[in-house]
Design a protein around this motif. Structure first.
Motif, PDB file in Angstrom:
ATOM      1  N   SER A   1      -6.500  -2.864  -8.665  1.00 55.18           N
ATOM      2  CA  SER A   1      -7.579  -4.011  -8.871  1.00 55.18           C
ATOM      3  C   SER A   1      -6.688  -5.510  -8.519  1.00 55.18           C
TER       4      SER A   1
ATOM      5  N   SER B   1     -15.741  -4.741  -8.394  1.00 55.80           N
ATOM      6  CA  SER B   1     -15.989  -4.105  -9.709  1.00 55.80           C
ATOM      7  C   SER B   1     -16.431  -4.895 -10.794  1.00 55.80           C
TER       8      SER B   1
ATOM      9  N   THR C   1     -11.548  -3.427  -6.386  1.00 59.28           N
ATOM     10  CA  THR C   1     -10.606  -2.396  -6.415  1.00 59.28           C
ATOM     11  C   THR C   1     -10.444  -1.858  -5.116  1.00 59.28           C
TER      12      THR C   1
END
Length: 267
Positions: A183, A236, A248
């Motif tokens: 992330s 995301s 991500t």
């Protein structure tokens, strides 16, 4: 079709669409018809906004789209792919062969639509999948569009959808393994991009989107295929304007690529 050559959904059109879907066979991709940009445009109606790119027509700088469409219609008339039909009011309509009518109707009546735009050293190519669900059976009309403006229509059971998209996402077959997603905040991702070879050295970059009829939700992701495997980038989390605030990035193998089309259809 009307006098302007726009496709209408008459009972014959609906029957042609059903006959096209009926050609699908388990485990097979069945070719239906190949049309050019200008043939699609004139048959679908020049006054209608196109659902898909028309790259050859767009490349004709200053070109008269109406003229290109009329020339295409003349060619199809000579090959008896379409034919004029006199009407009671004295006007003339154009009727297309059912093998052409069916795909054109199916493009505008799907319950789910998936699209991919792929950019590579060869330019841009596109893949559209129109998913039709009837009687518990899901069947796909596929439209693959080349940069030269050729639209290749095929039908197949939805069970083959993932396999078809996998090959399009990963034309060199480099997908090997899956990893856990990493992330990034939007700021961190922007800073990291110049140092990410899995993105910068990709030989094919695809943007895939999916939508369900009746839903305002559009899902999308980017697929990077190259010497470092295949990686999927997603937004995301999004702010109030829909702009991603986190991303991500995940390496995916063949199974992950085959699952991606289904993941792009909103629940």
């Amino acid at each position: 079709m009307s006098e302007q050559n726009a496709m209408t959904f008459s009972e014959d059109d609906v029957q042609a669409a059903r006959a096209t879907l009926a050609q699908a066979r388990d485990g097979e991709v069945v070719g239906v018809v190949i049309l050019t940009d200008e043939e699609v445009a004139i048959l679908d109606g020049l006054e209608n906004e196109q659902l898909v790119p028309t790259p050859w027509m767009d490349a004709q700088t200053g070109g008269d789209r109406s003229l290109m469409g009329r020339v295409a219609l003349r060619s199809m008339l000579s090959r008896e792919l379409v034919q004029p039909v006199d009407t009671d009011d004295g006007s003339v309509k154009i009727t297309a062969h059912p093998g052409i009518t069916g795909p054109l109707v199916l493009r505008r009546s799907a319950q789910e639509i998936l699209s991919v735009e792929r950019t590579s050293s060869n330019g841009k190519d596109w893949l559209f999948a129109y998913v039709h669900i009837e009687g518990g059976r899901s069947t796909v009309l596929e439209e693959e569009i080349s940069g030269s403006g050729h639209h290749v229509f095929s039908v197949y059971p939805a069970a083959l959808l993932g396999e078809r998209f996998e090959k399009f996402f990963d034309p060199t077959g480099t997908a090997a393994m899956s990893s856990s997603p990493k992330s990034y905040s939007a700021e961190a991702f922007e800073s990291a991009v110049p140092r990410l070879p899995q993105l910068n050295e990709a030989v094919a970059v695809s943007i895939v989107s999916g939508v369900r009829r009746g839903s305002d939700t559009l899902l999308n992701a980017s697929v990077y295929a190259g010497p470092h495997g295949v990686h999927v980038l997603r937004g995301s989390e999004h702010d109030g304007d829909g702009t991603p605030v986190t991303y991500t990035l995940q390496e995916v193998g063949p199974r992950g690529l085959r699952a991606l089309p289904t993941e792009m259809i909103p629940a």
